[in-house]
Write a protein that holds these residues in place. Structure first.
Motif, PDB file in Angstrom:
ATOM      1  N   THR A   9       0.860  -1.275  -0.129  1.00 52.29           N
ATOM      2  CA  THR A   9       0.106   0.028   0.056  1.00 52.29           C
ATOM      3  C   THR A   9       0.713   1.232   0.001  1.00 52.29           C
ATOM      4  OG1 THR A   9      -0.073  -0.093   2.569  1.00 52.29           O
ATOM      5  CG2 THR A   9      -1.791  -0.947   1.171  1.00 52.29           C
ATOM      6  N   GLU A 148      -5.819   6.040  13.930  1.00 52.29           N
ATOM      7  CA  GLU A 148      -4.657   5.605  12.827  1.00 52.29           C
ATOM      8  C   GLU A 148      -4.505   6.699  11.975  1.00 52.29           C
ATOM      9  OE1 GLU A 148      -3.214   2.604  12.922  1.00 52.29           O
ATOM     10  OE2 GLU A 148      -3.966   2.110  14.896  1.00 52.29           O
ATOM     11  N   SER A 150      -4.289   6.501   8.721  1.00 54.55           N
ATOM     12  CA  SER A 150      -5.195   6.037   7.488  1.00 54.55           C
ATOM     13  C   SER A 150      -6.543   6.821   7.743  1.00 54.55           C
ATOM     14  CB  SER A 150      -5.487   4.577   7.559  1.00 54.55           C
ATOM     15  OG  SER A 150      -6.181   4.147   8.676  1.00 54.55           O
ATOM     16  N   ASN A 174      -1.690  11.859   0.459  1.00 48.87           N
ATOM     17  CA  ASN A 174      -2.372  12.270   1.679  1.00 48.87           C
ATOM     18  C   ASN A 174      -1.864  13.760   2.006  1.00 48.87           C
ATOM     19  OD1 ASN A 174       0.190  11.510   2.769  1.00 48.87           O
ATOM     20  ND2 ASN A 174      -0.710  10.735   4.676  1.00 48.87           N
TER      21      ASN A 174
END
Length: 242
Positions: A9, A148, A150, A174
């Motif tokens: 990922t 997290e 994410s 991100n």
């Protein structure tokens, strides 16, 4: 050949795939590089002990130095195989960003006092974020969000946090989604072992530089790579040269 990169990922795994495709295209299939998932850069170095001359891996130069000295996370794990590590070419650096809301009023580290910041846990970015909060006198003055990494972008957009810390290649996906303050970067390099023939090492290195611009057209992080970055690789890690 086998290339040990990072988690599937991550951007570094994608870089491994892109480099593999470039090698295959440039050599008309003569060089086939299989990309393997890795959990961390340290693991890539540890596997040097059991790998041969067909092994390529990515890691920061600083970790190679620690491995060769048997220091820090390599204490008690030293091996003469680490002295056989040879550098091939630089890849995009691991860059740490402090990402904050535009209307949070945060423009300097001091402005983060009283704010809620998400560091995540266990990652290089989390460790760097914690270190810099301490260096700038913010330890205990910032609320650390329990979530997290994410979830960081969604939490930022929803106003649950004022900012987050992340580390990855530049430009990181991100970070593109938000505003970023760049702080530090850690060089990362593609390595192999001295068991690889000089001709093969030269072919890999030449192909990388010849394909760099094409790779940069597909992924912007390659555009930041220049020959000047070879200076990040010290003599102790012995570059392949021709």
């Amino acid at each position: 050949m086998t290339c040990k990169s990072a988690k599937t990922t991550s951007s570094y795994y994608q870089m491994g795939v892109q480099t593999s495709e470039a090698m295959r295209a440039e050599t008309d299939g003569g060089v086939v590089v299989t990309v393997e998932e890795s959990l961390r850069f340290v693991q890539n170095i540890i596997e040097v002990r059991a790998r041969g001359g067909d092994y390529v891996f990515t890691t920061p130069p600083a970790l190679v130095g620690l491995a060769q000295r048997g220091a820090a996370m390599f204490e008690g794990k030293g091996d003469s195989a680490f002295d056989e590590i040879r550098a091939l070419f630089p890849i995009p650096s691991l860059t740490t960003h402090f990402v904050v809301l535009q209307d949070s009023g945060v423009e300097t580290f001091a402005d983060m006092e009283g704010k809620t910041i998400l560091l995540g846990s266990g990652s290089f970015g989390a460790r760097e974020g914690e270190k810099y909060l301490g260096l700038f006198g913010l330890e205990g003055k910032v609320t650390l969000a329990d979530s997290e990494l994410s979830n960081a972008v969604a939490a930022l957009k929803n106003g649950q946090i004022d900012g987050f810390v992340t580390a990855g290649s530049y430009p990181a996906l991100n970070v593109i989604e938000a505003a970023a303050i760049s702080t530090t970067s850690l060089p990362v390099v593609a390595y192999t072992k001295s068991a690889m023939s000089d001709d093969t090492a030269y072919l890999l290195t030449r192909t990388f530089w010849e394909q760099r611009d094409d790779m940069g057209s597909a992924a912007a992080w390659w555009n930041g790579i220049s020959p000047d970055m070879i200076a990040n690789i010290t003599d102790a890690y012995r570059l392949y040269q021709r």
